[in-house]
Design a protein around this motif. Structure first.
Motif, PDB file in Angstrom:
ATOM      1  N   ILE A 223       0.955  -1.250   0.099  1.00 50.03           N
ATOM      2  CA  ILE A 223      -0.119   0.184  -0.132  1.00 50.03           C
ATOM      3  C   ILE A 223       1.250   1.427  -0.272  1.00 50.03           C
ATOM      4  O   ILE A 223       1.527   1.341   0.775  1.00 50.03           O
ATOM      5  N   PRO A 224       0.711   1.808  -1.031  1.00 51.19           N
ATOM      6  CA  PRO A 224       1.527   2.789  -1.630  1.00 51.19           C
ATOM      7  C   PRO A 224       1.368   4.324   0.099  1.00 51.19           C
ATOM      8  O   PRO A 224       1.033   5.987  -0.650  1.00 51.19           O
ATOM      9  N   VAL A 225       1.027   4.105   1.058  1.00 50.43           N
ATOM     10  CA  VAL A 225       0.585   5.084   1.477  1.00 50.43           C
ATOM     11  C   VAL A 225       2.002   4.623   2.918  1.00 50.43           C
ATOM     12  O   VAL A 225       1.625   3.844   3.855  1.00 50.43           O
ATOM     13  N   THR A 226       2.842   5.510   4.085  1.00 52.31           N
ATOM     14  CA  THR A 226       3.302   5.136   5.550  1.00 52.31           C
ATOM     15  C   THR A 226       2.362   5.289   6.763  1.00 52.31           C
ATOM     16  O   THR A 226       0.797   5.807   6.192  1.00 52.31           O
ATOM     17  N   LEU A 227       2.111   4.028   6.847  1.00 54.87           N
ATOM     18  CA  LEU A 227       1.468   3.481   7.938  1.00 54.87           C
ATOM     19  C   LEU A 227       2.062   4.194   9.294  1.00 54.87           C
ATOM     20  O   LEU A 227       3.388   3.663   9.342  1.00 54.87           O
ATOM     21  N   ARG A 228       1.137   4.575  10.366  1.00 56.40           N
ATOM     22  CA  ARG A 228       1.302   5.032  11.438  1.00 56.40           C
ATOM     23  C   ARG A 228       0.595   3.911  13.003  1.00 56.40           C
ATOM     24  O   ARG A 228      -0.139   4.612  12.466  1.00 56.40           O
ATOM     25  N   LEU A 229       1.545   3.909  13.281  1.00 53.32           N
ATOM     26  CA  LEU A 229       0.701   2.984  14.891  1.00 53.32           C
ATOM     27  C   LEU A 229       0.835   4.158  16.094  1.00 53.32           C
ATOM     28  O   LEU A 229       2.393   4.813  16.181  1.00 53.32           O
ATOM     29  N   LEU A 230       0.059   4.294  16.231  1.00 51.73           N
ATOM     30  CA  LEU A 230      -0.143   5.792  17.954  1.00 51.73           C
ATOM     31  C   LEU A 230      -0.203   4.921  19.181  1.00 51.73           C
ATOM     32  O   LEU A 230      -0.660   3.755  19.119  1.00 51.73           O
ATOM     33  N   GLU A 231       0.339   4.768  19.686  1.00 54.07           N
ATOM     34  CA  GLU A 231       0.578   4.026  20.944  1.00 54.07           C
ATOM     35  C   GLU A 231      -0.859   4.100  21.856  1.00 54.07           C
ATOM     36  O   GLU A 231      -1.125   5.607  22.073  1.00 54.07           O
ATOM     37  N   SER A 232      -0.989   3.393  22.681  1.00 49.53           N
ATOM     38  CA  SER A 232      -2.462   3.856  23.748  1.00 49.53           C
ATOM     39  C   SER A 232      -1.886   3.226  24.610  1.00 49.53           C
ATOM     40  O   SER A 232      -2.704   1.681  25.086  1.00 49.53           O
ATOM     41  N   PRO A 233      -1.218   3.148  25.886  1.00 40.05           N
ATOM     42  CA  PRO A 233      -1.282   2.881  26.937  1.00 40.05           C
ATOM     43  C   PRO A 233      -2.378   2.865  27.996  1.00 40.05           C
ATOM     44  O   PRO A 233      -2.232   1.308  28.513  1.00 40.05           O
ATOM     45  N   TYR A 234      -3.581   2.708  27.841  1.00 43.18           N
ATOM     46  CA  TYR A 234      -4.762   2.929  28.280  1.00 43.18           C
ATOM     47  C   TYR A 234      -6.042   1.610  27.448  1.00 43.18           C
ATOM     48  O   TYR A 234      -6.921   1.718  27.998  1.00 43.18           O
ATOM     49  N   ARG A 235      -5.341   1.514  25.757  1.00 47.31           N
ATOM     50  CA  ARG A 235      -5.688   0.933  25.246  1.00 47.31           C
ATOM     51  C   ARG A 235      -6.940   1.550  25.077  1.00 47.31           C
ATOM     52  O   ARG A 235      -8.185   1.091  24.865  1.00 47.31           O
ATOM     53  N   GLU A 236      -6.901   2.972  24.524  1.00 41.88           N
ATOM     54  CA  GLU A 236      -8.190   3.870  23.902  1.00 41.88           C
ATOM     55  C   GLU A 236      -7.896   3.503  22.976  1.00 41.88           C
ATOM     56  O   GLU A 236      -6.728   4.564  22.048  1.00 41.88           O
ATOM     57  N   PRO A 237      -8.923   3.501  21.871  1.00 44.64           N
ATOM     58  CA  PRO A 237      -9.366   3.876  20.283  1.00 44.64           C
ATOM     59  C   PRO A 237      -9.115   4.820  20.718  1.00 44.64           C
ATOM     60  O   PRO A 237      -8.000   5.211  18.915  1.00 44.64           O
TER      61      PRO A 237
END
Length: 182
Positions: A81-95
């Motif tokens: 997929i030609p788009v950068t994927l960024r993962l954001l951390e969620s320490p409290y498992r909040e979406p």
């Protein structure tokens, strides 16, 4: 009381009495595609966001489960997929909160830019299925819509309509008989 509420809202959104009405044009458009899962609705949202030709685009997912996030990363690479994927951390498992915070920071860092968040949505004919499937998305959209400088664009995926179209029998190809309308 209701009358007063409507009157106050009308005053807030009214155009100025005199003079030219101008809208401040954003200097750039920053597009984000919310990714919960890599599926057909997500790919449609990515395609739609790319078609709008923003100055920058990235896919954003919230890392609630390390194993699922790694699977998403791997699938993203595998499907090229030609788009950068960024993962954001969620320490409290909040979406929702990490994405809302990230979008808020983007807007604060680039106040003259417009941030557009594309949210894929599975649209089912059954209301209960829609409610169950899109419950977290509704919370996310609600939070994002209250964030200044942010536009939320819902990209629907009508799976029921696609499924029904695939089940339709193909039209008959027999030649028309004389006197028969075509």
């Amino acid at each position: 009381m209701v009358y007063r509420l409507h009157r106050d809202i009308d005053r807030e959104i009214a155009l100025p009495e005199e003079g030219e009405v101008t809208q401040r044009v954003p200097s750039r458009v920053l597009a984000l595609v919310y990714v919960e899962h890599l599926d057909s609705p997500t790919l449609r949202a990515v395609a739609y966001a790319r078609a709008t030709r923003p100055q920058s685009i990235e896919a954003v997912s919230v890392d609630i489960n390390a194993d699922r996030s790694q699977e998403l990363r791997d699938a993203w690479r595998r499907h090229k997929i030609p788009v950068t994927l960024r993962l954001l951390e969620s320490p409290y498992r909040e979406p929702a909160r990490p994405l809302v915070d990230y979008v808020g920071r983007l807007h604060r860092d680039h106040p003259r830019d417009m941030v557009v968040v594309y949210v894929p949505e599975y649209v089912a004919a059954n209301r209960f299925v829609r409610w169950v499937r899109n419950r977290a998305l509704n919370e996310l959209r609600s939070e994002l819509m209250r964030t200044p400088g942010v536009i939320v664009a819902t990209v629907p995926w009508q799976a029921d309509a696609r499924h029904k179209a695939q089940q339709q029998p193909a039209p008959s190809k027999r030649p028309a008989q004389s006197g028969e309308s075509v």
